[in-house]
Motif scaffolding. Structure first.
Motif, PDB file in Angstrom:
ATOM      1  N   ASP A  26      13.013  -9.839  -9.432  1.00 14.80           N
ATOM      2  CA  ASP A  26      13.376 -10.819  -8.416  1.00 14.80           C
ATOM      3  C   ASP A  26      13.080 -12.248  -8.864  1.00 14.80           C
ATOM      4  O   ASP A  26      13.535 -13.200  -8.230  1.00 14.80           O
ATOM      5  CB  ASP A  26      12.609 -10.523  -7.119  1.00 14.80           C
ATOM      6  N   GLY A  27      12.330 -12.401  -9.915  1.00 13.22           N
ATOM      7  CA  GLY A  27      12.010 -13.721 -10.432  1.00 13.22           C
ATOM      8  C   GLY A  27      11.690 -13.626 -11.911  1.00 13.22           C
ATOM      9  O   GLY A  27      11.103 -12.646 -12.375  1.00 13.22           O
ATOM     10  N   PHE A  86      19.555 -13.553  -7.121  1.00 14.92           N
ATOM     11  CA  PHE A  86      20.774 -12.745  -7.017  1.00 14.92           C
ATOM     12  C   PHE A  86      21.309 -12.344  -8.389  1.00 14.92           C
ATOM     13  O   PHE A  86      21.893 -11.273  -8.548  1.00 14.92           O
ATOM     14  CB  PHE A  86      21.850 -13.485  -6.221  1.00 14.92           C
ATOM     15  N   LEU A  87      21.121 -13.192  -9.390  1.00 15.78           N
ATOM     16  CA  LEU A  87      21.511 -12.817 -10.752  1.00 15.78           C
ATOM     17  C   LEU A  87      20.704 -11.615 -11.205  1.00 15.78           C
ATOM     18  O   LEU A  87      21.252 -10.634 -11.733  1.00 15.78           O
ATOM     19  CB  LEU A  87      21.283 -13.990 -11.705  1.00 15.78           C
ATOM     20  N   LEU A  88      19.389 -11.658 -10.977  1.00 18.51           N
ATOM     21  CA  LEU A  88      18.520 -10.560 -11.390  1.00 18.51           C
ATOM     22  C   LEU A  88      18.779  -9.298 -10.575  1.00 18.51           C
ATOM     23  O   LEU A  88      18.746  -8.182 -11.106  1.00 18.51           O
ATOM     24  CB  LEU A  88      17.058 -10.983 -11.245  1.00 18.51           C
ATOM     25  N   ALA A  89      19.051  -9.469  -9.268  1.00 17.42           N
ATOM     26  CA  ALA A  89      19.275  -8.311  -8.396  1.00 17.42           C
ATOM     27  C   ALA A  89      20.547  -7.563  -8.769  1.00 17.42           C
ATOM     28  O   ALA A  89      20.617  -6.337  -8.648  1.00 17.42           O
ATOM     29  CB  ALA A  89      19.343  -8.759  -6.939  1.00 17.42           C
ATOM     30  N   TYR A 128       8.779  -8.654  -9.403  1.00 12.97           N
ATOM     31  CA  TYR A 128       9.524  -7.410  -9.193  1.00 12.97           C
ATOM     32  C   TYR A 128       9.463  -7.072  -7.708  1.00 12.97           C
ATOM     33  O   TYR A 128       8.395  -7.157  -7.095  1.00 12.97           O
ATOM     34  CB  TYR A 128       8.919  -6.268 -10.015  1.00 12.97           C
ATOM     35  N   ALA A 129      10.599  -6.706  -7.141  1.00 13.22           N
ATOM     36  CA  ALA A 129      10.664  -6.481  -5.693  1.00 13.22           C
ATOM     37  C   ALA A 129      11.233  -5.107  -5.374  1.00 13.22           C
ATOM     38  O   ALA A 129      12.110  -4.594  -6.081  1.00 13.22           O
ATOM     39  CB  ALA A 129      11.538  -7.550  -5.037  1.00 13.22           C
ATOM     40  N   GLY A 143      23.400 -12.529   1.225  1.00 11.52           N
ATOM     41  CA  GLY A 143      23.708 -11.739   0.036  1.00 11.52           C
ATOM     42  C   GLY A 143      22.850 -10.489  -0.054  1.00 11.52           C
ATOM     43  O   GLY A 143      23.274  -9.459  -0.584  1.00 11.52           O
ATOM     44  N   TRP A 144      21.627 -10.582   0.510  1.00 11.74           N
ATOM     45  CA  TRP A 144      20.760  -9.398   0.517  1.00 11.74           C
ATOM     46  C   TRP A 144      21.308  -8.316   1.431  1.00 11.74           C
ATOM     47  O   TRP A 144      21.187  -7.122   1.130  1.00 11.74           O
ATOM     48  CB  TRP A 144      19.338  -9.775   0.925  1.00 11.74           C
ATOM     49  N   LEU A 145      21.920  -8.714   2.523  1.00  6.96           N
ATOM     50  CA  LEU A 145      22.517  -7.716   3.414  1.00  6.96           C
ATOM     51  C   LEU A 145      23.625  -6.959   2.687  1.00  6.96           C
ATOM     52  O   LEU A 145      23.763  -5.735   2.841  1.00  6.96           O
ATOM     53  CB  LEU A 145      23.064  -8.388   4.681  1.00  6.96           C
TER      54      LEU A 145
END
Length: 292
Positions: free
Chosen positions: A11-12, A95-98, A132-133, A203-205
């Motif tokens: 996440d980061g 969002f790139l990482l997700a 990390y999420a 975007g998370w939804l």
């Protein structure tokens, strides 16, 4: 009770690079920053194959980004760079990482560095932050301060909102816990649904509902907290771990060591199921902690 995992991943991620930007790129950034100051809004700079949004802020340096599916870039002015300060800092967007993980982040990094004409070597990189999420759909869950088992002296905060202020009121619904320091190791458990609604990060939804489709479940309705309460466990590591403890200096170091670093993290800071055992170190890991 069972909980659905709606998302898990980096996440980061933040790197510094001990190098300078080339003169041509510096001139383009300075012109774009001057335009942003004049217009009081971000200025778009197309340089090579990459489009950058350059801000009016940044002091004598240059602050820019490549969008929600890109990264934050901070370039020190090579004509005015303080001694011993890295010339470039890049902070990859969530969002790139997700959606693409470390592969997408590394690809974006190398494409941008090539487009900007920046010369560098792997040994000039330093990993300074990794998050990390894991997002759980668990309406019945509420963070319990007593369930945290942490090293002696570790600061633990309980909070009732996204600003992470300490809780003093009785009877307030606990919306999160924070243990540790971000410069070292920090575990944050918080109400991600609330943040998504308050900050408009929809975007998370989309990411969560894509996971729901894979589970043959209906989409979430955030208006109904009882059926859409998503909790996030976020494990953050800063420079004291990444640079001092693990000496991560490159993309390959990150890939080789981050698993071991997080294994040690979960041994040091644990979310557990409290028992009558007086030795908290023997308390079993909570089911929310096991996927980590």
């Amino acid at each position: 009770m069972e909980a659905d995992i709606l998302h898990s991943g980096f996440d980061g991620l933040k790197f510094t690079i001990e190098t300078d930007i080339p003169p041509e790129f510096r001139t383009a950034l300075a012109d774009a920053k001057a335009e942003a100051i004049k217009a009081n809004s971000e200025a778009v700079l197309e340089f090579g194959s990459v489009a950058l949004s350059v801000r009016r802020t940044g002091g004598s340096a240059f602050s820019a980004h490549t969008g929600e599916y890109g990264a934050e870039w901070y370039f020190l002015d090579p004509e005015n760079r303080p001694a011993n300060n890295p010339g470039i800092t890049v902070d990859f967007r969530a969002f790139l990482l997700a959606t693409g993980g470390l592969d997408a982040a590394e690809k974006h990094f190398r494409e941008c560095m090539d487009a900007f004409g920046i010369r560098y070597a792997e040994h000039l990189l330093r990993v300074t932050r990794v998050d990390y999420a894991i997002d759980f759909l668990a309406p019945w869950f509420e963070p319990d301060r007593e369930a945290l088992v942490v090293p002696p002296g570790t600061r633990v905060q309980e909070h009732t909102g996204i600003d992470e202020t300490e809780t003093h009121a009785t009877g307030a619904r606990v919306t999160g816990l924070r243990a540790g320091a971000v410069a070292n190791r920090q575990l944050v458990i918080y109400d991600k649904r609330q943040e998504v609604m308050q900050k408009g990060k929809l975007g998370w939804l989309t990411i969560w509902n894509d996971a729901r489709i894979q589970l043959n479940r209906p989409p979430l309705d955030l208006a109904d907290r009882a059926s859409s309460q998503v909790w996030r466990f976020e494990l953050r590591m800063g420079s004291k771990q990444l640079r001092n403890r693990w000496e991560m200096r490159s993309w390959q170091d990150l890939r080789d060591m981050v698993g071991d670093a997080y294994t040690e993290f979960c041994e040091k800071i644990r979310y557990t199921c409290p028992t009558t055992d007086s030795n908290r170190a023997r308390w079993p890991a909570h089911e929310r902690n096991r996927p980590i």
